[in-house]
Design a protein around this motif. Structure first.
Motif, short mmCIF file in Angstrom:
data_model
loop_
_atom_site.label_atom_id
_atom_site.label_comp_id
_atom_site.label_asym_id
_atom_site.label_seq_id
_atom_site.Cartn_x
_atom_site.Cartn_y
_atom_site.Cartn_z
N ALA A 1 6.32 -9.57 7.87
CA ALA A 1 5.64 -10.54 8.73
C ALA A 1 5.03 -11.65 7.88
CB ALA A 1 4.56 -9.87 9.56
N GLY A 2 4.99 -12.86 8.42
CA GLY A 2 4.42 -13.97 7.68
C GLY A 2 5.27 -14.33 6.47
N VAL A 3 4.82 -15.30 5.72
CA VAL A 3 5.60 -15.79 4.58
C VAL A 3 5.66 -14.76 3.46
CG1 VAL A 3 5.75 -17.58 2.80
CG2 VAL A 3 5.08 -18.20 5.12
N ILE A 4 4.50 -14.24 3.06
CA ILE A 4 4.49 -13.29 1.94
C ILE A 4 5.12 -11.96 2.36
CG2 ILE A 4 2.16 -12.43 2.42
CD1 ILE A 4 3.78 -12.97 -1.03
N GLY A 5 4.91 -11.56 3.60
CA GLY A 5 5.51 -10.31 4.08
C GLY A 5 7.03 -10.38 4.09
N GLN A 6 7.59 -11.54 4.46
CA GLN A 6 9.03 -11.72 4.44
C GLN A 6 9.57 -11.79 3.02
OE1 GLN A 6 10.35 -15.01 6.87
NE2 GLN A 6 9.18 -14.35 8.66
N ALA A 7 8.83 -12.45 2.13
CA ALA A 7 9.26 -12.58 0.74
C ALA A 7 9.40 -11.20 0.09
CB ALA A 7 8.27 -13.44 -0.04
N VAL A 8 8.43 -10.33 0.32
CA VAL A 8 8.46 -8.99 -0.27
C VAL A 8 9.53 -8.13 0.41
CG1 VAL A 8 7.15 -6.86 -0.62
CG2 VAL A 8 6.05 -9.08 -0.98
N ALA A 9 9.62 -8.22 1.73
CA ALA A 9 10.58 -7.39 2.46
C ALA A 9 12.03 -7.74 2.11
CB ALA A 9 10.36 -7.55 3.96
N HIS A 10 12.30 -9.04 1.93
CA HIS A 10 13.68 -9.48 1.69
C HIS A 10 13.95 -9.80 0.22
CE1 HIS A 10 14.12 -9.55 5.98
NE2 HIS A 10 13.18 -10.46 6.13
N ALA A 11 12.95 -9.63 -0.64
CA ALA A 11 13.10 -9.86 -2.08
C ALA A 11 13.64 -11.26 -2.37
CB ALA A 11 14.00 -8.79 -2.70
N GLN A 12 13.09 -12.26 -1.71
CA GLN A 12 13.51 -13.62 -1.96
C GLN A 12 12.36 -14.60 -1.69
OE1 GLN A 12 16.81 -13.99 0.78
NE2 GLN A 12 15.54 -14.99 2.33
N GLY B 1 0.81 -1.21 0.00
CA GLY B 1 0.00 0.00 0.00
C GLY B 1 0.85 1.26 0.00
N GLN B 2 0.19 2.41 -0.07
CA GLN B 2 0.88 3.69 -0.12
C GLN B 2 1.66 3.98 1.15
OE1 GLN B 2 -2.04 6.67 -1.16
NE2 GLN B 2 -2.09 6.06 -3.31
N ASP B 3 1.25 3.34 2.25
CA ASP B 3 1.99 3.56 3.51
C ASP B 3 3.34 2.85 3.51
OD1 ASP B 3 1.28 0.91 3.74
OD2 ASP B 3 0.20 1.13 5.63
N GLY B 4 3.54 1.95 2.54
CA GLY B 4 4.80 1.24 2.44
C GLY B 4 5.01 0.19 3.51
N ARG B 5 3.96 -0.14 4.26
CA ARG B 5 4.10 -1.06 5.38
C ARG B 5 3.09 -2.20 5.37
NH1 ARG B 5 4.22 3.95 7.92
NH2 ARG B 5 2.14 3.57 8.80
N THR B 6 2.07 -2.09 4.53
CA THR B 6 0.99 -3.07 4.56
C THR B 6 0.74 -3.66 3.18
OG1 THR B 6 -0.07 -1.78 6.31
CG2 THR B 6 -1.40 -3.48 5.24
N LEU B 7 0.62 -4.99 3.14
CA LEU B 7 0.30 -5.70 1.90
C LEU B 7 -1.16 -6.14 1.94
CD1 LEU B 7 3.50 -7.87 1.89
CD2 LEU B 7 2.89 -6.36 0.00
N THR B 8 -1.89 -5.84 0.88
CA THR B 8 -3.28 -6.28 0.76
C THR B 8 -3.44 -7.10 -0.52
OG1 THR B 8 -3.90 -4.21 -0.33
CG2 THR B 8 -4.21 -4.33 2.06
N VAL C 1 -9.83 -12.53 1.64
CA VAL C 1 -9.29 -11.48 0.77
C VAL C 1 -9.42 -10.11 1.43
CG1 VAL C 1 -9.62 -10.26 -1.42
CG2 VAL C 1 -9.68 -12.77 -1.35
N LEU C 2 -10.58 -9.84 2.01
CA LEU C 2 -10.83 -8.52 2.59
C LEU C 2 -10.08 -8.29 3.89
CD1 LEU C 2 -14.68 -8.24 1.94
CD2 LEU C 2 -12.86 -7.03 0.74
N ARG C 3 -9.90 -9.34 4.69
CA ARG C 3 -9.35 -9.15 6.03
C ARG C 3 -7.86 -9.46 6.14
NH1 ARG C 3 -12.98 -11.82 10.55
NH2 ARG C 3 -11.44 -10.66 11.78
N SER C 4 -7.28 -10.02 5.10
CA SER C 4 -5.86 -10.38 5.16
C SER C 4 -5.01 -9.18 4.79
CB SER C 4 -5.58 -11.55 4.20
OG SER C 4 -4.25 -11.98 4.33
N LYS C 5 -4.63 -8.41 5.78
CA LYS C 5 -3.76 -7.24 5.60
C LYS C 5 -2.44 -7.54 6.30
CE LYS C 5 -7.79 -4.21 5.51
NZ LYS C 5 -7.83 -4.17 4.04
N VAL C 6 -1.42 -7.82 5.51
CA VAL C 6 -0.16 -8.35 6.02
C VAL C 6 0.86 -7.22 6.22
CG1 VAL C 6 1.77 -9.90 5.51
CG2 VAL C 6 -0.57 -10.54 4.85
N LYS C 7 1.52 -7.23 7.36
CA LYS C 7 2.57 -6.26 7.62
C LYS C 7 3.83 -6.67 6.86
CE LYS C 7 1.11 -4.74 12.22
NZ LYS C 7 1.50 -4.62 13.65
N LEU C 8 4.49 -5.69 6.26
CA LEU C 8 5.72 -5.95 5.54
C LEU C 8 6.74 -6.58 6.49
CD1 LEU C 8 7.18 -5.52 2.81
CD2 LEU C 8 8.05 -3.37 3.73
#
Length: 223
Positions: free
Chosen positions: A82-93, A54-61, A73-80
């Protein structure tokens, strides 16, 4: 050895097919749908989703998904980070967990954590893939499996290649839609300017006609 070579050849053919398919559409919604459909077919996952930062640069929807409930879909708001997808995006791997319920890093969203606590989380195997273009990661692709993760190291490598193709296709579609929007805005602006010019011309014309009538009336009085 023959089996390995056959598998590699099949994987290469599948990736060529995926590349051609994804490159054939410049509509963003259709590109998301094609990415998710091909991911499900190629890796046999139960569900998959594209997450966007998102525009805040901290949340994935979730931007688009297949096989997930509307509530997820509506309630899954992932912190950058955190979790599997949050780590994948944060660490680019690429990140993967064989059994998310038993060995996972914990839910990336409050909703996921609630499901885990209640014993209602519907998936076990989870893969997070960064969608990177020119070194920038603004989204990710998550693959969900109801059983323990069935993918081998080769499968995960193939998934990374798929994600790279998907990221490029999504970026091209996004740029195309942005260009279309700019063209529409420019056309609307030109139409507005043309309307203003037309209105100004009519106003000036009315003033000239009134002035002309006054001149004619003045001449008539003198005669």
């Amino acid at each position: 050895l023959y089996a390995d070579e056959t598998r590699k050849r099949q994987s290469a053919e599948a990736m060529r097919e995926v590349g051609n398919l994804l490159a054939s559409s410049l509509h963003l919604g259709q590109t998301y749908a094609a990415v998710l459909e091909r991911a499900a077919d190629l890796f046999g996952c139960s569900a998959c989703a594209v997450y966007e930062l998102g525009q805040d640069g901290r949340t994935l929807t979730i931007r688009s998904a297949v096989g997930l409930s509307s509530e997820y879909v509506l309630r899954s708001k992932v912190k950058l980070g955190a979790g599997v997808i949050g780590q994948a995006v944060a660490h680019a791997q690429t990140m993967s967990v064989r059994d998310f319920v038993a060995d996972g890093p914990g839910g990336g969203s409050r909703y996921t954590r609630q499901l885990l606590v209640q014993g209602r989380y519907p998936f076990r195997g989870v893969v997070g893939l960064p969608l990177s273009v020119r070194g920038r990661v603004l989204s990710g692709l998550a693959l969900y499996f109801q059983a323990a993760l069935p993918l081998s190291a080769d499968d995960l490598a193939l998934a990374s290649v798929f994600a790279a193709q998907a990221a490029l296709a999504i970026e091209n579609a996004r740029l195309y839609e942005e260009e279309v929007c700019r063209e529409r805005e420019s056309a609307a602006l030109l139409n507005d300017e043309a309307e203003v010019a037309r209105s100004t011309f009519l106003e000036v014309l009315v003033i000239v006609l009134i002035a002309l009538e006054l001149v004619i009336a003045s001449v008539s009085l003198h005669h």
